[in-house]
Structure formats: C-alpha cells, structure tokens
Write a protein that holds these residues in place. Structure first.
Motif, PDB file in Angstrom:
ATOM      1  N   GLY A   1       1.185   1.162   9.096  1.00 56.77           N
ATOM      2  CA  GLY A   1      -0.287   1.592   9.533  1.00 56.77           C
ATOM      3  C   GLY A   1      -1.192   0.872   9.045  1.00 56.77           C
TER       4      GLY A   1
ATOM      5  N   LYS B   1      -1.796   6.689   5.945  1.00 53.14           N
ATOM      6  CA  LYS B   1      -0.828   6.534   5.726  1.00 53.14           C
ATOM      7  C   LYS B   1       0.023   7.332   4.206  1.00 53.14           C
TER       8      LYS B   1
ATOM      9  N   VAL C   1       1.807   5.170  12.091  1.00 49.76           N
ATOM     10  CA  VAL C   1       0.607   5.782  11.754  1.00 49.76           C
ATOM     11  C   VAL C   1      -0.666   5.185  11.835  1.00 49.76           C
TER      12      VAL C   1
END
Length: 286
Positions: A14, A20, A157
């Motif tokens: 992410g 994350k 994420v």
C-alpha cells in the motif's frame, strides 16, 4: 482456507503512510490471540513494521546483525538473535537496509529473506508468514515476495484518497505481471478509512473493477494513535474496543478467504472518472 501451502504466506502492500503496518500488525495480533502461530517479516529499511508487536521502536535488524558478525565467520554461518518475540508469541524479524547513502534497500530485503529461509525461521509449524513491504514500490527487492512466489496472497491497503488508489492500482499491475509466472494472487482490498466523501463505495467499486473484493473496512478511530503512542497494537492496548473488533473481523475474513484473483488494473483515466463520479454523487446527496 489455504492455497496449498503451509504456512500461508501473505504480503501487505500500500501507499506509504496509509496505515499498512498498523493494519498488518493488528491483523497478526488478532490471529495470534486466537492461537495461530505467526512470523511477521518487516521489509522496510526503517525497521518499524513490527514495533507495535514487540514494543521496540528500534529493533536490531537482520542486516545489522550480519554486518556486526565477525568477518572471520564461516560462509553461511548462522546469524543469532534476528528473531524477536512479540505479543501472543508472534515471531518478528526486521530485514533492515544498507547504511544510509550506501547500497540498495531492495537488495537488503532479498538478502534478509534468503537468510531467514536458510536458517529455517520459516517452517511448517507456522500458520502464517506476513511480509510487510515498503510503500508502493513493486520493483527490485520490494517485489521479491511477489516475484519469487514467497507470498502467494497479496492484500492491498488503501483509503478512498486518489494517491492511495493510484498506488494500489500500480501494485495490482505488478501482481498481474508476476502472476503469469507463478501462483501469486490478489486476496483482496482493505479499506483503511480516512473519512473522505464516498470512501467505502469508491473502494468497493475499485475492488470490483480489479476483479477482487473488499475483505474489510477499518474505521478511523483515535484509539489507533493512542495505542501506537503506547507502542502496542489496538488488540493489546484496547482489546474491548470497537476498533479491536474491526481488526478481529478483518483477520477472520482473511483466514476464511477463498477468493483469489489475477487483477485487472484500471487505466488512470478510468480510475479518475470513477472517483469523480462517486465524489460528485456523495456531495449531491449530502
């Protein structure tokens, strides 16, 4: 559900700063308190991917240990003390990076993962191995968990912010590239909320167009910052909180997940068009 491997090896990617590491550590803590055996491998030169699990902000890394080992040591000699035990007996390793201004951080990740494999730190007694990978970099050593098939499940994420979605889409492009030569698949999208207009709908639409799904929505809550200031996961710091339950629900969803896909990344134009449409609709309804 397992994808035919024991342990299940999962990588989290992410945009930098999206939460994350906080998310992956809380998922690990939720699985750990449920009795699962885990190894968390931090793949960030800052070496802060396991700090909430261990309570150590400056854990000695694999590469620091290697550098400090005697030059007279035999080739491939064991390197002691690279595993730290955290909350719920979770094994934690930080790969680290080169000395500032010297060498390649991605190469450091490759060396660290090769070392922990050689020393048997990844073994069949584990239920999960988590790789927490730096930002949205999908080249060189940072792509190793995908490229080498170390992690067969990838979770992205993201929030509903455009730069976060761009990063997630970029990583999906990397997954698509390496999926052709291996078994790596996208397990789903984790929405780590920033409370932007139409956020959850936007992330769900993004996941659908990728050919994936949202496996969990994590609300924005000040208890996250409080737990981090106390160098703990929310699971440990506020176990009865609604936020802890959200992380437990996400951990359960990942454990039960049976949907793994080769993603179809969006064009930049389509991503922008989709975000604009949902944002305008949210404003109209507000």
């Amino acid at each position: 559900m397992s994808m035919g491997v024991n342990p299940r090896q999962i990588a989290f990617y992410g945009k930098g700063g999206i939460g994350k590491s906080t998310t992956s550590q809380n998922i690990a803590a939720a699985l750990g308190e449920a009795g699962r055996a885990l190894l968390v491998v931090g793949c960030d030169p800052k070496a802060d991917c396991t700090s909430l699990l261990t309570g150590e902000l400056f854990q000695e890394t694999v590469l620091e240990k290697v550098r400090s080992q005697s030059r007279n040591a035999a080739p491939n000699a064991p390197v002691e003390g690279i595993v730290h035990t955290g909350f719920a007996d979770i094994a934690c390793v930080e790969s680290g990076g080169p000395e500032p201004g010297v060498g390649c951080a991605g190469r450091g990740i490759i060396c660290a993962i090769e070392l922990i494999e050689r020393q048997g730190i990844i073994h069949d007694g584990l239920d999960y191995v988590f790789y927490d990978v730096l930002g949205d970099v999908v080249c060189g050593g940072f792509a190793m968990p995908i490229r080498e098939g170390k992690a067969q499940e990838i979770y992205l994420v993201t929030s509903g912010e455009m730069m976060s979605l761009y990063a997630a889409n970029n990583i999906a492009t990397g997954i698509l590239k390496f999926a052709a030569s291996g078994k790596t698949r996208l397990g789903g999208i984790i929405c780590n909320c920033r409370n932007v207009a139409g956020e959850v709908e936007l992330v769900r639409t993004f996941a659908d167009e990728l050919g994936s799904s949202v496996v969990g929505v994590i609300p924005r809550d000040n208890v996250v910052q409080a737990s981090e200031l106390n160098k703990q996961t929310v699971i440990q710091y506020a176990p009865e909180s609604a936020q802890a339950e959200a992380y437990r629900a996400l951990a359960h969803a990942i454990e039960a997940n049976e949907r793994f896909a080769v993603p179809t990344p969006l064009s930049r134009e389509r991503l922008r068009e989709m975000a604009l449409s949902i944002a305008e609709e949210s404003v109209r309804l507000s």
